[in-house]
Design a protein around this motif. Structure first.
Motif, mmCIF file in Angstrom:
data_model
loop_
_atom_site.group_PDB
_atom_site.id
_atom_site.type_symbol
_atom_site.label_atom_id
_atom_site.label_comp_id
_atom_site.label_asym_id
_atom_site.label_seq_id
_atom_site.Cartn_x
_atom_site.Cartn_y
_atom_site.Cartn_z
ATOM 1 N N LEU A 24 0.845 -1.184 0.000
ATOM 2 C CA LEU A 24 0.000 0.000 0.000
ATOM 3 C C LEU A 24 0.882 1.236 0.000
ATOM 4 N N ARG A 27 -0.613 7.248 0.706
ATOM 5 C CA ARG A 27 -1.926 7.875 0.529
ATOM 6 C C ARG A 27 -3.055 6.856 0.743
ATOM 7 N N GLU A 28 -2.835 5.626 0.255
ATOM 8 C CA GLU A 28 -3.850 4.588 0.447
ATOM 9 C C GLU A 28 -3.984 4.247 1.929
ATOM 10 N N LYS A 29 -2.835 4.248 2.624
ATOM 11 C CA LYS A 29 -2.878 3.938 4.053
ATOM 12 C C LYS A 29 -3.666 5.004 4.822
ATOM 13 N N GLU A 31 -6.119 6.706 3.727
ATOM 14 C CA GLU A 31 -7.540 6.491 3.443
ATOM 15 C C GLU A 31 -8.100 5.356 4.307
ATOM 16 N N MET A 287 -8.303 -2.194 -1.766
ATOM 17 C CA MET A 287 -6.990 -1.531 -1.818
ATOM 18 C C MET A 287 -5.849 -2.532 -1.838
ATOM 19 N N TYR A 357 -14.717 6.973 1.230
ATOM 20 C CA TYR A 357 -13.558 7.683 0.682
ATOM 21 C C TYR A 357 -13.686 9.190 0.863
ATOM 22 N N SER A 391 -8.031 3.363 -6.120
ATOM 23 C CA SER A 391 -6.769 2.789 -5.683
ATOM 24 C C SER A 391 -5.688 3.103 -6.720
ATOM 25 N N ILE A 394 -4.936 7.036 -6.480
ATOM 26 C CA ILE A 394 -4.239 7.603 -5.324
ATOM 27 C C ILE A 394 -2.951 6.865 -5.004
ATOM 28 N N HIS A 395 -2.649 5.886 -5.828
ATOM 29 C CA HIS A 395 -1.442 5.090 -5.673
ATOM 30 C C HIS A 395 -0.333 5.903 -6.363
#
Ligand code: KIV
Ligand code: ZN
Length: 525
Positions: A24, A27-29, A31, A287, A357, A391, A394-395
């Protein structure tokens, strides 16, 4: 009778993310952490900051942006790890450092084989104890919320385990974590371990006992609950039970067991907002690219589905005949807006909010653009499609190479060939290549155009939803000079998804090389 609280310690972002083939971004974390706040977990273990620059950044961002739960970082019993962890946690309103060391003879012999730790097991244990106490003492200089993990407690020598726990509590540990690291224990044994710790560690009343169970034999949840029954007041686990090997205890299962069987767990309760489980489960599955099995307890697609004649008949007459939990309790309600190309920006934004989100304006704009492209091809856009798009968006990875054009030709009796155009800051390069199949041909062409030739270790593709127009999500793992990088790509065209994933992984590799950073393959504990 007033109930005691069992604290819920979520380690989806640390132990959960150690699941093979997952990665991850920071940014994903963030979220996922926002969703964990809605779930009302007590502690979020955000990462292992000294293990990689990405983990450091994730813990730093979460500490800065997330309020409510205690934010925790993992360390080894090493001063430098603790200092790095403290830096990452600096902005957190409430922070915890989770330090520890292997305590079973198997771990000690394997990890501390060097004679410098002692020649005999007794000498090595004395060194381990000293290292543990020094680590905890060092941590007291930064925070008074200190958790100590006695790794592989499930297989540890009891006398040594009691001794080290007593010593770290004296040194300042306020929570002692008793991991069944290898998932070896049976529930009765693990419950007895917690009971015996309470009986044999003289100062145990000064600390909270935490249970941390792995699922190698499918016992993680049962072991955690046995721990609670025997006096543990913190449970560590992950959403959907994701994690190293067979995973960790699934938080939704532990909590729903305590909630549903409050007659059995009459002495305890949790702070969890169970109505957020369904949403949390989906977000984590999407994610991480790890779908939830349909028959998974609590959050599986079939967990509340009744199909056989006798069951349906019984259920319709009286729900309780075959239903021990209401779907609403975990946030599963049937009213879902169907998203199509006509849904509009506002409708999309509303659905994204329902899914948990919180996107910036720029992220929402991009997501809407891609939503329209997908909606154009599919009659209905599902939550899973949206999650895959988000995902992907924002990845964030530095775009050193941008895939501008891809053409692949293949078919029966022809040699698969691919041509690509790759743009960099200074130039645009074209290349063509043949391969064993269309993906292989595309990868050969990308190698040629980028001048990079990492080893492809693993490639997988999954359909995000069903149907021939479904989005495909490709994940690749590449290595170079012993370093590992993971890339992902999403598209309704699976060859394009595969090519995007490969370019994504190469971008991560080159960006890391340029910054002279540590490899993404994390430092092992
Ligand atoms: O399983 C384990 O022992 C762990 C510790 C590092 C807490 O994850
Ligand atoms: Zn673990």
């Amino acid at each position: 009778m007033s109930k005691e609280k069992v604290q819920i310690f979520d380690t989806t972002l640390r132990d959960g993310e150690q699941a093979a083939g997952t990665r991850l971004g920071a940014r994903e974390k963030v979220e996922i952490a926002r969703q964990l706040v809605r779930l009302n977990v007590d502690i979020i273990e955000a990462g292992f900051p000294a293990s990689s620059p990405e983990d450091f950044e994730a813990v730093r961002l979460i500490s800065e942006q997330i309020e409510g739960p205690v934010i925790c970082g993992l360390t080894r019993a090493i001063k430098n790890d603790i200092e790095v962890c403290q830096k990452a946690l600096k902005k957190a309103k409430k922070s915890r450092i989770h330090t520890g060391i292997g305590v079973s003879e198997i771990h000690i012999a394997g990890k501390f084989a060097n004679d410098k730790y002692g020649k005999t097991m007794g000498q090595k244990q004395a060194t381990i104890l000293k290292m543990a106490v020094e680590a905890v003492r060092h941590t007291t200089g930064y925070t008074d919320d200190i958790e100590f993990y006695a790794e592989d407690s499930g297989r540890a020598d009891r006398a040594f385990l009691y001794e080290i726990l007593e010593a770290v509590i004296d040194a300042g540990a306020t929570v002692v974590n008793i991991p069944d690291t290898t998932g070896y224990s049976m529930p009765e044994q693990y419950g007895a371990l917690i009971r015996d710790i309470r009986a044999n560690v003289p100062n145990i009343a000064k600390a909270t006992i935490s249970v941390h169970c792995h699922d190698d034999l499918g016992m993680a949840v049962a072991n955690s609950l046995a721990g609670v029954k025997n006096g543990a007041r913190q449970v560590e686990g992950t959403i959907n039970g994701v994690g190293e090997r067979a995973g960790n205890a699934a938080i939704e299962e532990v909590v729903m067991a305590i909630h549903t069987r409050c007659d059995f767990f009459e002495e305890v309760e949790t702070n969890i907002n169970t109505r957020e489980f369904y949403r949390s489960s989906h977000m984590v599955a999407d994610m991480l690219g790890m779908p939830v099995p349909a028959n998974k307890a609590v959050v599986g697609r079939n967990a509340f589905a009744h199909s056989s004649g006798i069951h349906v008949d019984g259920f319709l007459k009286k729900r309780e005949t075959y239903e021990i939990m209401r779907p609403e309790t975990i946030g599963l309600d049937e009213s879902r807006v169907v998203l199509t190309a006509r849904t509009g920006r506002h409708g999309l934004q509303h659905r994204l909010k329902e899914m948990g989100y919180t996107l910036s304006k720029a992220e929402l704009d991009k997501t809407y653009e891609r939503f329209l492209a997908v909606a154009d091809k599919k009659t209905e856009v599902f939550d899973e499609d949206l999650a895959a798009i988000i995902s992907d968006e924002i990845h964030v990875v530095e775009q050193i190479y941008e895939l501008q054009y891809l053409h692949v030709s293949c078919g029966t009796g022809t040699l698969p060939t691919a041509s690509v155009r790759i743009k960099t800051k200074d130039e645009t390069k074209q290349a063509a290549a043949c391969g064993d199949g269309p993906v292989d041909a595309a990868y050969e062409a990308i190698k040629e155009a980028t001048g990079q030739s990492p080893k492809l270790e693993n490639y997988s593709i999954r359909a995000v939803t069903s149907g021939k127009e479904a989005l495909g999500e490709a994940t690749v793992r590449i290595t170079e000079d012993g370093r590992t990088f993971i890339g992902r790509g999403v598209s309704t065209d699976i060859i394009e998804a595969s090519a995007k994933a490969y370019v994504d992984a190469i971008n991560r590799m080159v960006s890391t090389k340029n910054k002279g950073q540590q490899p993404e393959l994390k430092v092992e504990l």
